[in-house]
Design a protein around this motif. Sequence first.
Motif, short mmCIF file in Angstrom:
data_model
loop_
_atom_site.label_atom_id
_atom_site.label_comp_id
_atom_site.label_asym_id
_atom_site.label_seq_id
_atom_site.Cartn_x
_atom_site.Cartn_y
_atom_site.Cartn_z
N ASN A 1 90.52 13.56 -9.49
CA ASN A 1 89.69 14.65 -8.96
C ASN A 1 89.06 14.31 -7.62
O ASN A 1 89.05 15.12 -6.69
CB ASN A 1 88.58 15.02 -9.95
N SER A 2 88.51 13.10 -7.50
CA SER A 2 87.81 12.77 -6.26
C SER A 2 88.79 12.72 -5.09
O SER A 2 88.45 13.08 -3.96
CB SER A 2 87.06 11.44 -6.39
N SER B 1 82.98 11.82 -8.31
CA SER B 1 83.47 12.14 -9.67
C SER B 1 82.70 11.31 -10.69
O SER B 1 82.19 10.23 -10.38
CB SER B 1 84.97 11.87 -9.78
N THR C 1 82.16 16.33 -9.69
CA THR C 1 83.14 16.85 -10.63
C THR C 1 83.00 16.13 -11.95
O THR C 1 82.93 14.89 -11.99
CB THR C 1 84.57 16.73 -10.08
N ASP D 1 91.37 8.36 -11.91
CA ASP D 1 90.52 9.34 -11.24
C ASP D 1 91.33 10.07 -10.18
O ASP D 1 91.61 9.53 -9.11
CB ASP D 1 89.32 8.63 -10.59
#
Length: 451
Positions: A246-247, A225, A291, A244
């Motif tokens: 997304n990762s 990410s 991302t 964070d």
Amino acid sequence: MSSAAHRATGHDHPGTDHPSGPDHLWSVQDHLDDILAAVRPLDPIELNLLDAQGCVLVDDITVPLSLPPFDNSSMDGYAVRVTDVAGASEEFPAVLEVVGDVAAGQADPLSVGPGQAARIMTGAPLPPGAETVVPVEWTDGGLGEGPVAGMRARSLGPEGAEGHVHVYRPAEAGAHVRAQGSDVRSGDRALEAGTVLGPPQIALLAAIGRGKVRVRPRPRVVVLSTGSELVQPDEELGAGQIYDSNSFALTAAARDAGAIAYRVGAVADDAETLRATIEDQLVRADLMVTTGGVSVGAYDVVKEALAHVADEDEPGSGVDFRTLAMQPGKPQGFGSIGPDHTPLLALPGNPVSSYVSFELFVRPAIRALMGLPDIHRPTVTATLAAKKPLSSPRGRRQFLRGTYTDGSVAPVGGSGSHLVAALAHADALIVVPEDTESVEPGAEVEVVLLG
């Protein structure tokens, strides 16, 4: 095993069959087709059984020996001839001579003749001459004391003889016996090519004596990410910072798809740092997923880092950044990088956009790398259970979160691409076609099932 042995992409530059450029609007299907055209199943390797868990079989597996390999008892009891216990009852039991014990793994079993019985344990081979097994609960256990509920110590007669057992019920031929080949027979097909090896399949392979199998390995996926505003969970947030997510979401999604996934911590908005990080990760990647940083903002670092990453010595490498006719997930990137042409999918940074993009594009790519024949999530038609019409931008294929139950689907949350909480409660995506601007409650809609 070298990284090159895992590679699966073709060397054609992505997008060569389609118009490209900043003004071209890609359809969801064209983008997916372009990805799948460049992804090839990983080369087969031979693995030990436990190492092959989650992998896909390359070849059909034929049974080399029947299961069970011999007739054996399904319980503790006595192996006898049918005629010797015919008509046995509580009042008039059959009295048989016990000639010995037959235990599981016994190589040279006893023989059972007329008027005889052999004490037998669960899994032990049925001795020659015996036709059936009488459960110990139907006997006196060799003690001459009437029916007992369990196996007791043997009763030795004078001069060390095995003694006798009283049997109080008759038994049909083959009763309580696991017949040779009753599970699978020699020459049968045990497993088909394309089967994903889970615990039951590994159990079967071990049972037929296969210690190793030829499979396509699980793809190694690196998830990265981007964003200077990202902070790791458990750390303290500063002004303007967010955690964070997304990762974590994409790494978990990659594992759920069947991959071996590696999560890389968020990379700050610096093109050189990102380029160096990606190059470092290539050694363990069959597929890279980023991302964030693919839109048109001033700090869209992925585009800046990868837009000119093509290797002059490796024709066909490079990443193409595109605009898709979808919501959420309009900005996307796809290409290959490095000497082995490792495929890279660049996803948008908003959490819902990122996850929906993964489901539509990354998951099928992972499944294709595994060599699976069916790479897509199941889709069904469902009745829209909503209190008001759903609106959708014309010209965009919209994917809305929903919950699916018994042929109906209800929207969860709104259409915003930041609504992580709504995503956590969804198990389906409601698909609204490009030419549809409104969907009325009760209408039939296409639904992608996520779980």
